[in-house]
Design a protein around this motif. Structure first.
Motif, PDB file in Angstrom:
ATOM      1  N   ALA A 364       0.832  -1.206   0.000  1.00 36.43           N
ATOM      2  CA  ALA A 364       0.000   0.000   0.000  1.00 36.43           C
ATOM      3  C   ALA A 364       0.868   1.258   0.000  1.00 36.43           C
ATOM      4  CB  ALA A 364      -0.918  -0.008   1.222  1.00 36.43           C
ATOM      5  N   LEU A 365       1.956   1.234   0.749  1.00 33.39           N
ATOM      6  CA  LEU A 365       2.849   2.397   0.803  1.00 33.39           C
ATOM      7  C   LEU A 365       3.469   2.682  -0.563  1.00 33.39           C
ATOM      8  CD1 LEU A 365       4.740   1.818   4.174  1.00 33.39           C
ATOM      9  CD2 LEU A 365       3.285   3.772   3.624  1.00 33.39           C
ATOM     10  N   ASN A 366       3.906   1.641  -1.247  1.00 37.42           N
ATOM     11  CA  ASN A 366       4.557   1.842  -2.547  1.00 37.42           C
ATOM     12  C   ASN A 366       3.564   2.297  -3.613  1.00 37.42           C
ATOM     13  OD1 ASN A 366       7.606   1.013  -2.668  1.00 37.42           O
ATOM     14  ND2 ASN A 366       6.633  -0.338  -1.183  1.00 37.42           N
ATOM     15  N   GLU A 367       2.325   1.878  -3.458  1.00 38.99           N
ATOM     16  CA  GLU A 367       1.292   2.341  -4.383  1.00 38.99           C
ATOM     17  C   GLU A 367       1.092   3.855  -4.231  1.00 38.99           C
ATOM     18  OE1 GLU A 367      -3.452   1.518  -5.000  1.00 38.99           O
ATOM     19  OE2 GLU A 367      -2.183  -0.171  -4.364  1.00 38.99           O
ATOM     20  N   ILE A 368       1.039   4.307  -2.967  1.00 34.79           N
ATOM     21  CA  ILE A 368       0.873   5.742  -2.702  1.00 34.79           C
ATOM     22  C   ILE A 368       2.087   6.518  -3.205  1.00 34.79           C
ATOM     23  CG2 ILE A 368       0.730   7.480  -0.869  1.00 34.79           C
ATOM     24  CD1 ILE A 368      -1.872   5.921  -1.434  1.00 34.79           C
ATOM     25  N   MET A 369       3.297   5.976  -2.966  1.00 37.67           N
ATOM     26  CA  MET A 369       4.508   6.679  -3.384  1.00 37.67           C
ATOM     27  C   MET A 369       4.583   6.785  -4.910  1.00 37.67           C
ATOM     28  SD  MET A 369       8.493   6.037  -2.298  1.00 37.67           S
ATOM     29  CE  MET A 369       8.818   4.696  -3.455  1.00 37.67           C
ATOM     30  N   THR A 370       4.195   5.731  -5.597  1.00 35.34           N
ATOM     31  CA  THR A 370       4.216   5.745  -7.063  1.00 35.34           C
ATOM     32  C   THR A 370       3.269   6.819  -7.606  1.00 35.34           C
ATOM     33  OG1 THR A 370       4.734   3.383  -7.127  1.00 35.34           O
ATOM     34  CG2 THR A 370       3.846   4.361  -9.147  1.00 35.34           C
ATOM     35  N   GLU A 371       2.080   6.904  -7.003  1.00 36.95           N
ATOM     36  CA  GLU A 371       1.115   7.930  -7.421  1.00 36.95           C
ATOM     37  C   GLU A 371       1.658   9.332  -7.122  1.00 36.95           C
ATOM     38  OE1 GLU A 371      -2.568   7.177  -5.488  1.00 36.95           O
ATOM     39  OE2 GLU A 371      -2.919   5.254  -6.511  1.00 36.95           O
ATOM     40  N   ALA A 372       2.299   9.479  -5.970  1.00 38.47           N
ATOM     41  CA  ALA A 372       2.839  10.786  -5.574  1.00 38.47           C
ATOM     42  C   ALA A 372       3.921  11.243  -6.550  1.00 38.47           C
ATOM     43  CB  ALA A 372       3.402  10.712  -4.158  1.00 38.47           C
ATOM     44  N   VAL A 373       4.801  10.326  -6.943  1.00 39.13           N
ATOM     45  CA  VAL A 373       5.877  10.657  -7.879  1.00 39.13           C
ATOM     46  C   VAL A 373       5.301  11.035  -9.250  1.00 39.13           C
ATOM     47  CG1 VAL A 373       7.847   9.705  -9.150  1.00 39.13           C
ATOM     48  CG2 VAL A 373       7.624   9.290  -6.683  1.00 39.13           C
ATOM     49  N   ALA A 374       4.234  10.354  -9.642  1.00 34.01           N
ATOM     50  CA  ALA A 374       3.602  10.655 -10.932  1.00 34.01           C
ATOM     51  C   ALA A 374       2.963  12.049 -10.916  1.00 34.01           C
ATOM     52  CB  ALA A 374       2.554   9.595 -11.253  1.00 34.01           C
ATOM     53  N   MET A 375       2.431  12.448  -9.755  1.00 33.00           N
ATOM     54  CA  MET A 375       1.757  13.751  -9.655  1.00 33.00           C
ATOM     55  C   MET A 375       2.743  14.906  -9.547  1.00 33.00           C
ATOM     56  SD  MET A 375      -1.616  13.223  -7.270  1.00 33.00           S
ATOM     57  CE  MET A 375      -0.730  12.538  -5.871  1.00 33.00           C
ATOM     58  N   GLN A 376       3.881  14.664  -8.882  1.00 43.88           N
ATOM     59  CA  GLN A 376       4.870  15.735  -8.703  1.00 43.88           C
ATOM     60  C   GLN A 376       6.267  15.172  -8.933  1.00 43.88           C
ATOM     61  OE1 GLN A 376       4.265  18.482  -5.442  1.00 43.88           O
ATOM     62  NE2 GLN A 376       6.456  18.616  -5.058  1.00 43.88           N
ATOM     63  N   GLN A 377       6.897  15.634  -9.989  1.00 44.63           N
ATOM     64  CA  GLN A 377       8.200  15.090 -10.374  1.00 44.63           C
ATOM     65  C   GLN A 377       9.238  15.333  -9.271  1.00 44.63           C
ATOM     66  OE1 GLN A 377       9.609  16.457 -14.134  1.00 44.63           O
ATOM     67  NE2 GLN A 377      11.509  15.319 -14.050  1.00 44.63           N
ATOM     68  N   PRO A 378      10.059  14.324  -8.952  1.00 45.23           N
ATOM     69  CA  PRO A 378      11.105  14.490  -7.937  1.00 45.23           C
ATOM     70  C   PRO A 378      12.120  15.535  -8.363  1.00 45.23           C
ATOM     71  CG  PRO A 378      10.733  12.157  -8.418  1.00 45.23           C
ATOM     72  CD  PRO A 378       9.991  12.937  -9.457  1.00 45.23           C
ATOM     73  N   PRO A 379      12.828  16.112  -7.414  1.00 45.04           N
ATOM     74  CA  PRO A 379      13.836  17.137  -7.742  1.00 45.04           C
ATOM     75  C   PRO A 379      15.006  16.558  -8.529  1.00 45.04           C
ATOM     76  CG  PRO A 379      13.866  16.605  -5.377  1.00 45.04           C
ATOM     77  CD  PRO A 379      12.698  15.894  -5.968  1.00 45.04           C
ATOM     78  N   ASN A 380      15.734  17.452  -9.205  1.00 41.11           N
ATOM     79  CA  ASN A 380      16.922  17.019  -9.939  1.00 41.11           C
ATOM     80  C   ASN A 380      18.014  18.063  -9.765  1.00 41.11           C
ATOM     81  OD1 ASN A 380      17.038  18.884 -12.541  1.00 41.11           O
ATOM     82  ND2 ASN A 380      14.869  18.359 -12.162  1.00 41.11           N
ATOM     83  N   ASP A 381      19.233  17.658 -10.041  1.00 46.12           N
ATOM     84  CA  ASP A 381      20.371  18.565  -9.913  1.00 46.12           C
ATOM     85  C   ASP A 381      21.368  18.256 -11.019  1.00 46.12           C
ATOM     86  OD1 ASP A 381      22.043  20.546  -8.750  1.00 46.12           O
ATOM     87  OD2 ASP A 381      23.200  18.976  -7.749  1.00 46.12           O
ATOM     88  N   LYS A 382      21.624  19.257 -11.864  1.00 45.64           N
ATOM     89  CA  LYS A 382      22.585  19.116 -12.966  1.00 45.64           C
ATOM     90  C   LYS A 382      22.280  17.888 -13.823  1.00 45.64           C
ATOM     91  CE  LYS A 382      26.195  21.407 -10.304  1.00 45.64           C
ATOM     92  NZ  LYS A 382      27.472  21.276  -9.576  1.00 45.64           N
ATOM     93  N   GLY A 383      21.001  17.727 -14.104  1.00 49.34           N
ATOM     94  CA  GLY A 383      20.587  16.651 -14.993  1.00 49.34           C
ATOM     95  C   GLY A 383      20.344  15.329 -14.308  1.00 49.34           C
ATOM     96  N   LYS A 384      20.759  15.191 -13.044  1.00 45.73           N
ATOM     97  CA  LYS A 384      20.540  13.938 -12.317  1.00 45.73           C
ATOM     98  C   LYS A 384      19.208  14.033 -11.570  1.00 45.73           C
ATOM     99  CE  LYS A 384      22.731  10.588  -9.280  1.00 45.73           C
ATOM    100  NZ  LYS A 384      23.901  10.244  -8.428  1.00 45.73           N
ATOM    101  N   ILE A 385      18.325  13.081 -11.838  1.00 48.44           N
ATOM    102  CA  ILE A 385      16.976  13.108 -11.261  1.00 48.44           C
ATOM    103  C   ILE A 385      16.899  12.137 -10.086  1.00 48.44           C
ATOM    104  CG2 ILE A 385      14.527  12.683 -11.714  1.00 48.44           C
ATOM    105  CD1 ILE A 385      15.051  13.348 -14.645  1.00 48.44           C
TER     106      ILE A 385
END
Length: 445
Positions: A364-385
């Motif tokens: 259940a936790l990973n399902e929520i995390m996957t949806e969260a990542v899809a809704m808001q892209q994780p941060p990146n730095d100098k091209g590394k995501i």
């Protein structure tokens, strides 16, 4: 208690300028007390969790004595020592080898010796054990027992001292029956109505209630049964009424609060509605927050406030602003005097206790995390995501989660908070902090 036995309390007591704060910082492993050569300079009343071998305890730096004369110094030291006796399991009595035994040392030593508590005599500023051996032996005259020579500045003699501190701090007995009743610490400034609330809840005047701030002397546990469920309420002992400066009063309040919170699962922070929420309230709230305790904020004396349809919303907004580090806390407006809404506290305690012991499946936790990542892209730095691979819950009280990522440095606090908010929206966790541990995949291997 969901956390089992509380951490034991070790208090540091001694005259001004003997090196209490320096010793505290060295044992705690970081410089978190203000240290200067001026007596009484310790302003922040600091506590820290210390681990040595397989033992852990909470160390409290008492500080707080600002002498004006020898007579006042001795009386203040006795007051400080009494607080340590009341709240601590072990007392470190710190002296100074360079100044030798002073009258104040002897007076407090006599008090500590009669206390029945374990007292460890620490002789500080012993920079050369061989040369100062005779000077250290002088401290046997205090009648406390073997002096432990240390140099807080040079971090010498700590091994023997820590071994002695931990000698009686035995780990919990594996056969001991765990007390699963919720333990609730009632915390807050003096005279906000902590004892009145407990008296109303248990239906009898077991605690002294007075308009004089700090009339509750010792911590009192009240066992209560309500609707077939059992609870243990811990009243944070107040302050003995003395003509002390404000900082000293505040210090004793915090020392006792730490002691009570250590024993609790849930902290009920009582705020005086007629005074509003203050920075002092925030300092007390921080003790519970730092220790991962669930928190309920009770706004007492609500009957004494002139209200309109916006008053409660405004007060709630003030609380959320000043206590912005604990937005998870539940808020209840009550009157201990009239009993208004006070009975609802039991329902809140039940809900919060359930939250802090809740476990969520990894799927259940990973399902929520996957949806969260899809809704808001994780941060990146100098091209590394940032890539979030996996999340799992590893502990309760507080609920603790480990997130595996490709690069810890990319996991900014703001994105962790975003993930936390998504988990809270899905699973509740009302009233309890959540803890997140970020690991890189190669750490797992």
């Amino acid at each position: 208690m969901v956390n089992g036995k509380r951490k034991q309390i070790v208090a540091v007591v001694g005259r001004p300028n003997v090196g209490k704060s320096t010793l505290f910082n060295a044992l705690a492993g970081e410089r978190i007390s203000i240290v200067e050569d001026t007596p009484g300079i310790t302003r922040d009343r600091i506590y820290a969790d210390v681990t040595w071998q397989n033992y852990s305890f909470t160390l409290i730096d008492t500080g707080g004595i600002e002498p004006e004369s020898k007579d006042i110094l001795l009386s203040q030291m006795r007051e400080q020592a009494q607080i340590a006796i009341d709240t601590s399991d072990v007392i470190l009595f710190v002296t100074d080898v360079r100044s030798g035994i002073q009258d104040a040392d002897a007076g407090v030593a006599d008090m500590l010796r009669r206390s029945g508590k374990k007292v460890i005599l620490v002789v500080n500023k012993v920079d050369n054990f061989a040369k100062m051996e005779a000077d250290v032996y002088e401290f046997y005259n205090l009648g406390i027992g073997e002096p432990f020579p240390v140099s807080a500045m040079g971090k010498l003699g700590f091994g023997e001292l820590l071994d002695e501190i931990c000698a009686d701090l035995t780990p919990g007995d594996p056969d001991e029956v765990e007390d699963t009743r919720p333990h609730i610490a009632i915390i807050g400034k003096p005279n906000v109505g902590k004892s009145s609330i407990i008296n109303k809840l248990i239906g009898e005047d077991r605690l002294i209630v007075s308009d004089i701030a700090g009339t509750t002397r010792d911590a009192v546990d009240a066992d209560v049964k309500y609707n077939g469920k059992e609870y243990v309420f811990i009243d944070t002992a107040g302050l003995r009424r003395k003509n002390k400066i404000k900082e000293d009063l505040e210090h004793y309040m915090i020392l006792r609060t730490v002691s009570a919170v250590e024993r609790a699962d849930i902290a009920v922070l009582v705020i005086d509605a007629s005074e509003g929420v203050t920075e002092q309230d925030a300092k007390i709230a921080g003790i519970a927050h730092d220790r991962g305790k669930a928190v309920i904020i009770v706004v007492n004396k609500w009957d004494k406030v002139e209200k309109d349809d916006k008053t409660m919303n405004k007060f709630t907004a003030d609380i959320k602003q000043i206590l912005s580090f604990m937005t998870y806390a539940e808020i209840l407006f009550v009157s201990a005097q009239t009993g208004q809404r006070l009975i609802k506290l039991y329902d809140l305690i039940d809900a919060v206790h359930e939250s802090q012991t809740k476990r969520v499946s990894t799927g259940a936790l990973n399902e929520i995390m996957t949806e969260a990542v899809a809704m808001q892209q994780p941060p990146n730095d100098k091209g590394k995501i940032l890539r979030l691979y996996y999340i799992t819950q590893v502990a309760i009280a507080p609920p603790t989660f480990v997130i595996f990522v490709n690069d810890k440095e990319l996991m900014h606090f703001s994105y962790t908070r975003y993930i936390e908010n998504q988990i809270r929206q899905s699973f509740g966790f009302k009233g309890t902090p959540l803890k997140f541990i970020i690991r890189e995949r190669n750490e797992e291997k």
